[in-house]
Scaffold this active site. Sequence first.
Site, PDB file in Angstrom:
ATOM      1  N   CYS A 198       0.995  -1.072  -0.046  1.00 52.76           N
ATOM      2  CA  CYS A 198       0.026  -0.053   0.040  1.00 52.76           C
ATOM      3  C   CYS A 198       1.054   1.161   0.062  1.00 52.76           C
ATOM      4  CB  CYS A 198      -0.833  -0.110   1.082  1.00 52.76           C
ATOM      5  SG  CYS A 198      -1.855   1.450   1.326  1.00 52.76           S
ATOM      6  N   CYS A 251      -0.851   4.258   2.309  1.00 52.03           N
ATOM      7  CA  CYS A 251      -0.645   4.248   3.622  1.00 52.03           C
ATOM      8  C   CYS A 251      -0.322   3.026   4.356  1.00 52.03           C
ATOM      9  CB  CYS A 251      -1.798   4.934   4.513  1.00 52.03           C
ATOM     10  SG  CYS A 251      -3.444   4.431   4.223  1.00 52.03           S
ATOM     11  N   SER A 252      -1.443   2.145   4.495  1.00 53.55           N
ATOM     12  CA  SER A 252      -1.075   0.732   5.013  1.00 53.55           C
ATOM     13  C   SER A 252      -2.337  -0.131   4.852  1.00 53.55           C
ATOM     14  CB  SER A 252      -0.747   1.023   6.547  1.00 53.55           C
ATOM     15  OG  SER A 252      -1.750   1.739   7.202  1.00 53.55           O
ATOM     16  N   CYS A 253      -3.006   0.165   3.931  1.00 55.81           N
ATOM     17  CA  CYS A 253      -4.188  -0.564   3.457  1.00 55.81           C
ATOM     18  C   CYS A 253      -3.912  -2.216   3.519  1.00 55.81           C
ATOM     19  CB  CYS A 253      -5.047  -0.168   2.288  1.00 55.81           C
ATOM     20  SG  CYS A 253      -5.420   1.469   2.395  1.00 55.81           S
TER      21      CYS A 253
END
Lengths: 203, 120
Positions: free
Chosen positions: A107, A110-112
Amino acid sequence: MTNSHDHDHDNELDPMTARVRALETILSEKGLIDPAAIDAIVDTYQNRVGPQNGARVVARAWSDTEFADWLARDATAAIASLGFTGRQGEHMHAVFNTPQTHNLVVCTLCSCYPWSVLGLPPVWYKSPPYRSRAVMDPRGVLEEFGVRLDKDVNIRVWDSTAELRYLVVPMRPAGTDGLDEDALAALVSRDSMIGTGLAEAPE
Amino acid sequence: MSGPDRGADRPLPPEIADPSPFAEPWQAQAFALVVGLHERGLFEWGEWAQALSAELKRPGVADDGSDYYACWLRALETLIGEKQIAEGADIDALAESWSRAAHATPHGKPILLENDPLTS
């Protein structure tokens, strides 16, 4: 408390804890959160969801070609049929490794991450180096994880979003013909479902 | 696809053996507040992802991901400010009140906000 000198000191909250408490106070006074519901969310993500869910999906796909077809067509529904549903309204997409193509998930935003099947992401997944290098140099990143692919294997990088999360279905290892789903699931690591690893060979 | 412009030449942080996704309890609480507020409909998940992304792309964010939940918390405060639920100054004041309350609470007793000597 491990420090034996603590007993005669006052309580202290570190600044981050105090800040989170302040937010909880404000939000619950405004009726926007219910502290019991917050505790339940923590429990779910700390203890209940994790890569064992995704391993179950992969093992089913390896064992049942109809399920694998469904997973390829409509991963959200196929995964939900095993009881794993996302809470952010996200769609799931399953990407299948083949002898010609290896899939890797990142991702960059961000941090999906597919929480419902993998739990919360490891620290490296959220780090700036992984988020940028997985796109620019996926082969180098894989080598750091100990995965060496033949030069003629293509690497496809999938950039997750808030709406769409990916699950890598690793290739079924050789020598697993007689294994049931439980035994197969044990071969499916978290990293193999992100694409930074491969399924393990049976012992 | 536009990758983040940082971290390109740097090593990946090592795997941490601890299976807990949270290093400290406040991180779990901060995480759950966002999930809870989203379920409550306060924001769309895409809105959250944008807010978090903005924090994660600021200069000075740690390569090893160790300040991830500090970024998470700042993103939450930003959204709460935008929704006019609370200003940063309100949060500062209440956090200080919680710290004073903790300091005034004897060991072994639960820390309650009303233990803050300046408000009681």
